[in-house]
Motif scaffolding. Structure first.
Motif, short mmCIF file in Angstrom:
data_model
loop_
_atom_site.label_atom_id
_atom_site.label_comp_id
_atom_site.label_asym_id
_atom_site.label_seq_id
_atom_site.Cartn_x
_atom_site.Cartn_y
_atom_site.Cartn_z
N ARG A 208 30.50 47.81 15.86
CA ARG A 208 31.87 47.49 15.48
C ARG A 208 32.70 47.35 16.75
NH1 ARG A 208 35.22 52.06 12.64
NH2 ARG A 208 35.49 52.63 14.83
N TRP A 285 32.51 43.40 8.54
CA TRP A 285 31.65 44.45 7.99
C TRP A 285 30.28 43.88 7.60
CZ3 TRP A 285 30.99 44.62 2.33
CH2 TRP A 285 30.16 45.66 1.90
N HIS A 288 28.67 42.19 11.36
CA HIS A 288 28.88 42.72 12.71
C HIS A 288 27.58 43.05 13.43
CE1 HIS A 288 28.44 46.41 10.31
NE2 HIS A 288 28.16 47.06 11.43
#
Length: 557
Positions: A208, A285, A288
């Motif tokens: 992330r 999400w 990634h």
């Protein structure tokens, strides 16, 4: 010490200036003796053997509640003395300066507003709505009666897992097979094994690239998600079994949803921008783990949504506002009038009209819940008026953590996680709440708030209402505060400003009448830059901005 007479206030003032300004005290004493006390029908006895005793005895006969009449008494008495030739205008001017210096000092003290209020403030005025919301909305579409968002009871187990799964709880079967087939590299192992909430809010997530999101921010995106999925079910007719979170990142569906929301629901581009931002985060999400470049630039699906988000934001800048700002923007003077009225509504007794005189008089005692409710309404709107911070900072004020009682008043100290821009700057903020609210905050925190027996340290909390007894004592939510502020302001002004609009009100008033040197300090108080204040919040009209250019060619003296 809280003074009860003019003598008490005089003693406090003497302690304040006697060491460095003895002449000011002497001039004040003469002004009070000759031109104030006679205005209260009190004759000062000039006996050399008991001058100070008689003077103080006379001052003690003037109640502190009559302090507001001191200047009027001085004016009337000096007017008589001037007509008789007993005093010159220069001497009057000199005495007035000493008296006004004393009165200004009293007005800066914490006890001033509480001790000088009239007896009429001990019972409520006639509390009634000036405007009818029902009448205003007559003939208009009411979208609140036609909700389309997905309800909590309609959340399927699959969707619940996608939202809230902890690490290694989310499996491949929780995604639609159609979506899995569309993956460009046909690599299901690249799918996240945790829910969207964990990806956004966990302190650290592998791959992330963004900072952790606040829980409050995630809740906003969750509302967008429920609206989008509810649109699929209730408007497009999709089955609940076919609905899943990855659909929000589908660009074609997102464009249809935004177009429908703007055209059919009369939403604005700010709403559309939030929907696009939510879709971008869901796409991050989903993909990634596959990204190897900064800002996910190698992921085509994310880049397409970013481009769409940019297009929406451009339209937002040039599009007219969804609602005319004039329907929300009230003047600062109107806000002050509402604050003063709300303060009277905190009184412990109801008011009623006398059968004989028609005047308001004290009625029966009000319920504890009613008093608590009006105290909160008053303090929240008063803080928004004089200290226009974001409503989150007000509803999350917490004794001993973000709010501290000092000798000078109440100080707010926020950490980076306690305000909007803190996550970007990594810095906290500190500011003082309006000093003239200190005594009222003391009364709320020491007398009324303890009666609710709350189990937390938040300054404000729910006092129930609308058939929700279970909410009593719980911390306030953003929608509850926004609805309360808009409803109360509408009762007395006919306009429905949100808590955020108070920032526009403050900046506009300050730009029109305030000191230019205060612009940076006010921006810091509000949690943004001067540039943002001028660009976003200043609602000064063009004619008002050009007013000061009148006679620009004339030389100043």
């Amino acid at each position: 010490m809280i003074p009860t007479t003019l003598l008490d206030a005089f003693h406090l003032y003497r302690l304040h200036i006697v060491t460095d300004k003895p002449k000011h005290l002497a001039g004040l004493k003469t002004a009070l003796k000759l031109y104030v006390l006679p205005g209260y029908s009190i004759s000062y006895a000039f006996r050399a053997e008991a001058v100070s005793e008689d003077f103080e005895g006379c001052l003690s006969r003037v109640l502190i509640k009559e302090l507001n009449d001191v200047e009027n008494a001085f004016h009337e008495q000096t007017k008589i003395a001037l007509s008789l030739g007993d005093i010159t205008k220069g001497t009057v001017k000199d005495y007035r300066s000493h008296l006004l210096r004393f009165l200004k000092w009293t007005q800066e003290q914490n006890w001033y507003f509480d001790t000088t209020k009239p007896d009429s403030e001990k019972f409520t005025p006639r509390i009634r709505s000036t405007y009818s919301l029902k009448a205003m909305r007559k003939g208009r579409r009411c979208y609140n009666r036609n909700p389309y968002g997905l309800k909590v009871a309609e959340v399927t187990p699959k969707l619940e897992k996608q939202l809230d799964a902890r690490p290694y709880e989310l499996k491949q079967e929780h995604f639609n097979s159609e979506f899995l087939n569309q993956l460009s590299n046909k690599c299901p192992k690249a799918l996240p094994h945790y829910g969207f909430r964990y990806f956004c809010t966990a302190p650290e997530v592998a791959k992330r690239q963004d900072r952790a999101m606040r829980e409050s921010t995630f809740n906003i995106y969750q509302e967008v998600i429920f609206c989008f999925l509810g649109w699929l079910k209730n408007i497009r007719g999709w089955s609940l079994d076919d609905i899943s979170l990855e659909l929000v990142s589908n660009k074609e569906l997102l464009e249809e949803f935004v177009a429908w929301g703007i055209s059919e629901r009369e939403n604005g581009y700010q709403w559309a921008s939030r929907a696009a931002e939510c879709a971008v985060n869901i796409s991050k999400w989903l993909y990634h783990k596959r990204s190897k470049k900064r800002d996910y630039r190698d992921i085509e699906e994310i880049e397409e949504l970013k481009d769409y988000r940019s297009d929406i934001q451009k339209k937002r800048k040039v599009a007219p506002p969804r609602l005319n700002l004039e329907e929300k923007l009230v003047t600062f003077e109107e806000c002050e009038s509402v604050v003063q009225y709300l303060r009277q509504c905190c009184a412990p007794r109801r008011s009623k009209k006398s059968k004989y005189t028609g005047k308001l008089q004290k009625g029966e005692m009000r319920s504890q819940t009613a008093i608590l409710r009006w105290w909160q309404r008053y303090l929240i709107i008063a803080i928004l008026t004089y200290c226009p911070v974001r409503q989150r900072e007000i509803r999350e004020l917490e004794l001993g953590r973000t709010l501290f009682r000092e000798a000078e008043g109440y100080r707010v100290k926020l950490g980076p996680e306690d305000h909007k821009t803190g996550s970007k700057t990594g810095k906290g903020r500190e500011y003082w709440l309006p000093q003239h609210l200190t005594l009222d905050l003391d009364e709320w925190l020491n007398e009324w708030r303890p009666k609710a027996n709350v189990e937390h340290n938040f300054v404000f909390f729910s006092v129930g209402g609308n058939g929700k007894p279970d909410s009593i004592g719980k911390p306030l939510s953003g929608p509850v505060v926004s609805a309360m502020v808009a409803t109360i302001m509408y009762k007395f002004t006919g306009k429905r400003p949100s808590p955020h609009i108070f920032r526009n009100i403050a900046i506009t008033y300050q730009r029109k009448y305030g000191n230019a040197e205060q612009q940076e300090a006010l921006a810091e108080l509000m949690g943004h830059s001067v540039e943002v204040a001028n660009k976003v919040y200043d609602q000064t009209t063009s004619i008002e901005k050009t007013e000061k250019a009148k006679d620009w060619w004339k030389k100043s003296n």
